[in-house]
Design a protein around this motif. Structure first.
Motif, mmCIF file in Angstrom:
data_model
loop_
_atom_site.group_PDB
_atom_site.id
_atom_site.type_symbol
_atom_site.label_atom_id
_atom_site.label_comp_id
_atom_site.label_asym_id
_atom_site.label_seq_id
_atom_site.Cartn_x
_atom_site.Cartn_y
_atom_site.Cartn_z
ATOM 1 N N UNK A 196 0.813 -1.281 -0.026
ATOM 2 C CA UNK A 196 0.053 0.167 -0.124
ATOM 3 C C UNK A 196 0.728 1.499 0.041
ATOM 4 N N UNK A 197 0.449 2.387 -0.693
ATOM 5 C CA UNK A 197 -1.040 2.273 -1.258
ATOM 6 C C UNK A 197 -1.232 1.593 -2.484
ATOM 7 N N UNK B 134 -1.596 6.464 6.814
ATOM 8 C CA UNK B 134 -2.950 7.131 7.480
ATOM 9 C C UNK B 134 -3.859 6.123 8.088
ATOM 10 N N UNK B 135 -4.021 4.733 7.432
ATOM 11 C CA UNK B 135 -5.152 3.918 8.061
ATOM 12 C C UNK B 135 -4.337 2.455 8.276
ATOM 13 N N UNK B 136 -4.951 1.776 9.139
ATOM 14 C CA UNK B 136 -4.648 0.383 9.378
ATOM 15 C C UNK B 136 -4.822 -0.403 8.384
ATOM 16 N N UNK B 137 -3.987 -1.051 7.728
ATOM 17 C CA UNK B 137 -4.294 -2.135 6.785
ATOM 18 C C UNK B 137 -3.740 -3.486 7.090
ATOM 19 N N UNK C 35 -15.526 6.151 8.487
ATOM 20 C CA UNK C 35 -14.799 6.623 7.860
ATOM 21 C C UNK C 35 -14.153 5.641 6.784
ATOM 22 N N UNK C 36 -14.026 6.001 5.433
ATOM 23 C CA UNK C 36 -13.672 5.182 4.461
ATOM 24 C C UNK C 36 -12.044 5.225 4.442
ATOM 25 N N UNK C 37 -11.500 3.939 4.335
ATOM 26 C CA UNK C 37 -10.023 3.924 4.324
ATOM 27 C C UNK C 37 -9.540 4.656 3.102
ATOM 28 N N UNK C 38 -9.792 4.911 2.197
ATOM 29 C CA UNK C 38 -9.500 5.670 0.949
ATOM 30 C C UNK C 38 -9.768 7.029 0.646
ATOM 31 N N UNK D 102 -3.181 8.359 -2.675
ATOM 32 C CA UNK D 102 -4.731 7.473 -3.058
ATOM 33 C C UNK D 102 -4.378 6.191 -3.244
ATOM 34 N N UNK D 103 -5.328 5.216 -3.110
ATOM 35 C CA UNK D 103 -5.228 3.851 -3.329
ATOM 36 C C UNK D 103 -4.868 3.522 -4.716
ATOM 37 N N UNK D 104 -4.266 2.851 -5.301
ATOM 38 C CA UNK D 104 -3.769 2.521 -6.432
ATOM 39 C C UNK D 104 -3.821 0.958 -7.103
ATOM 40 N N UNK D 105 -4.091 0.787 -8.324
ATOM 41 C CA UNK D 105 -4.357 -0.676 -8.807
ATOM 42 C C UNK D 105 -2.858 -0.763 -9.322
#
Length: 556
Positions: free
Chosen positions: A270-271, A324-327, A427-430, A438-441
């Protein structure tokens, strides 16, 4: 002599491939491949070649990638066997808030209203990525890597079919974006393929960065140009500050690795959601005899579709920027968890409903759909020392935000955030947050064989579909024994609108009725990929570019 004969024979049988005992490069545009080969022949490393390709693509593929955007890089060291990654993903400026893409009615903005202009622009990361990679693994002087791109920008280049085609839909916006219209259209009409384009402003910028280093991008006149472009945009003006630009850092992160049938598969953490989602799907498929089923089996593609939808459900719920977020990264690729998820998959019927699981270490969270547009580019390089680079680079959608600063296209990467910051009161993770990526593929990938040798580097463009383009290629190589060039040409598969999407005009479309008998709704769709790969073979390294695009692989 026998080895040389085998190389020549293989090249004749695989005309789209490049085979060499030394270095190989592959990219989606021949001029980028030329730049990479030039640098290898000058004594450069795989990293040097990859960075020259990234810069060349800034010029000749402005619709897809460039220094106004960001990227993710994997590096394998041929001497030590160590793998390193650099995260050059764009960041949200300090002014960005969770409601950035919410309308006055309290609902998420339609994408078509959100992406043009300043609001969607993230702080670009590719030049910082390049500086860090060059410091770690480069051999040639920094300025030498810029020379092919500067020549292309100064002397001009012919617009490709793909640049012209990508211009069509977005050119309708260019009345509000005169700088990009001046470069890529004639009196409001997109420049046709074959039209010669020069970009002297970009050439000047590249010369300045070559001479002065990365600070020439992130401060001074270029920083002022980015700040002015975003703040003064006719659509969605938004501030990026000098502090935002000066503070940007590319980050080295641990690679995410897992095993599949004895092979070790490594990618970005991540991201990026690429490696995690690919490893999840492969882990769910491992109990099935994919080799026996083969590439022409509707059941095999049904199993891929089931694993895909389960893995993407986890992706939407749990993945985001770990700063920023726990994954629950370890939990998502935990073999025991994946065996549990795999039990949901049947070879004779579809699950129909695909919900996120509860991986070990997961905190309570709601799922929310993020948006990515089918843009981006990928390129690969291997040098004579066995160093390997796999890099994905992007400005997001076609021509990014439509804004130009010093001749470069500025990204619209912030629209990869989930527009609604909350779902079901959580809250949304992304969600958008200042400084967040931002989250990426994007899924640059390097594969190691059971003996621990790097044997494959691969990646693709295609927005959220990137993951599936890479994943089907890995199944093609590992399970179905295909050369990488044939594996990347396999039909593409994705999902959306309650259906499994299969590539039109392919063998997979012909299998659609059989797949539907297993309970899926199947819809033929345009699913264009843009893969690039290098593969170690007994005859040497083999490079190949996706037949969907006009890219090439070239030998040193």
């Amino acid at each position: 002599m026998l080895k040389r004969i085998l190389i020549l024979l293989a090249a004749a049988l695989l005309p789209t491939a490049a085979i060499a005992e030394g270095g190989v490069v592959a990219a989606a545009d021949p001029r980028a491949s030329d730049a990479g080969r030039e640098i290898l022949r000058a004594g450069g490393s795989a990293t040097d070649a990859a960075m020259a390709m990234m810069l060349a693509l800034t010029v000749v593929e402005p619709q897809s990638s460039g220094i106004g955007g960001g990227g993710l890089l994997l590096h394998h060291d041929g001497k030590t066997g160590l793998i390193g990654t650099i995260d050059g993903r764009e960041t949200a400026p300090a002014a960005a808030r969770p409601d950035r893409f919410m309308g006055p009615d309290g609902k998420p903005l339609p994408f078509v209203e959100a992406f043009p202009g300043g609001k969607s622009v993230g702080v670009p990361g590719n030049i910082r990525l390049m500086a860090r990679a060059h410091q770690r693994w480069g051999k040639l002087p920094w300025a030498r890597l810029f020379e092919p791109a500067i020549r292309l920008a100064e002397n001009g280049f012919e617009a490709s079919t793909y640049t012209s085609k990508a211009s069509g839909p977005v050119s309708k916006l260019w009345g509000d974006f005169p700088e990009i219209a001046a470069l890529y259209s004639d009196n409001g009409t997109p420049k046709a393929a074959g039209t010669k384009i020069s970009n002297p402003a970009l050439a000047t910028l590249l010369r300045r960065i070559a001479a002065e280093g990365p600070e020439a991008f992130y401060s001074g006149a270029n920083a002022d140009a980015i700040i002015a472009a975003t703040a003064n945009a006719k659509r969605n003006p938004a501030p990026i500050t000098a502090a935002d630009l000066a503070g940007y850092q590319a980050k080295e992160r641990p690679a995410v690795c897992g095993h599949y049938r004895g092979y070790k598969i490594c990618g970005m953490g991540p991201p990026s959601s690429g490696a995690t989602t690919i490893l999840q799907m492969l882990g769910m498929l491992e109990r099935f005899d994919m080799k026996k089923l083969g590439k022409d089996s509707p059941v095999a593609w049904h199993l891929i579709a089931e694993a895909m939808q389960l893995a993407y459900a986890d992706r939407e719920k749990y993945l985001g920027d770990r700063d920023f977020v726990s994954v629950p990264l370890a939990g998502l690729i935990d073999p025991a968890y994946l065996r549990q998820r795999s039990k949901l998959i049947s070879p004779v019927r579809s699950l129909k409903k695909y919900e996120a699981g509860t991986p070990p270490g997961a905190e309570p969270r709601t799922a929310a759909i993020s948006g990515e547009v089918s843009g981006t580019t990928h390129f690969v390089a291997v040098d004579g020392n066995g160093d390997v680079v796999s890099m994905t680079s992007t400005v997001e959608g076609p021509f990014g935000s439509q804004l130009i600063a010093n001749g470069m296209v500025l990204n619209n990467e912030l629209t990869d955030f989930t527009f609604a910051p909350e779902k079901d009161g959580a809250p949304v993770a992304n969600r958008v947050e200042p400084g967040k990526r931002p989250l990426s593929s994007m899924a640059p990938t390097i594969v190691y064989d059971p003996e621990g040798r790097a044997v494959l580097a691969i990646g693709s463009a295609g927005g959220k579909r990137i993951i599936m383009h890479v994943m089907k290629s890995l199944v093609g190589v590992i399970d179905w024994g295909l050369p990488a060039g044939e594996a990347i040409a396999l039909p593409n598969i994705f999902f959306g609108g309650g259906a499994v999407l299969v590539e039109k005009g392919t063998a997979l479309e012909a299998m659609a009725p059989a797949i539907e008998k297993l309970g899926q709704t199947v819809t033929p769709s345009e699913l264009v990929s843009k893969l690039a790969t290098v593969q170690r073979t007994p005859s040497g390294w083999v490079g190949a570019a996706d037949p969907h695009f006009g890219g090439v692989a070239l030998v040193e």
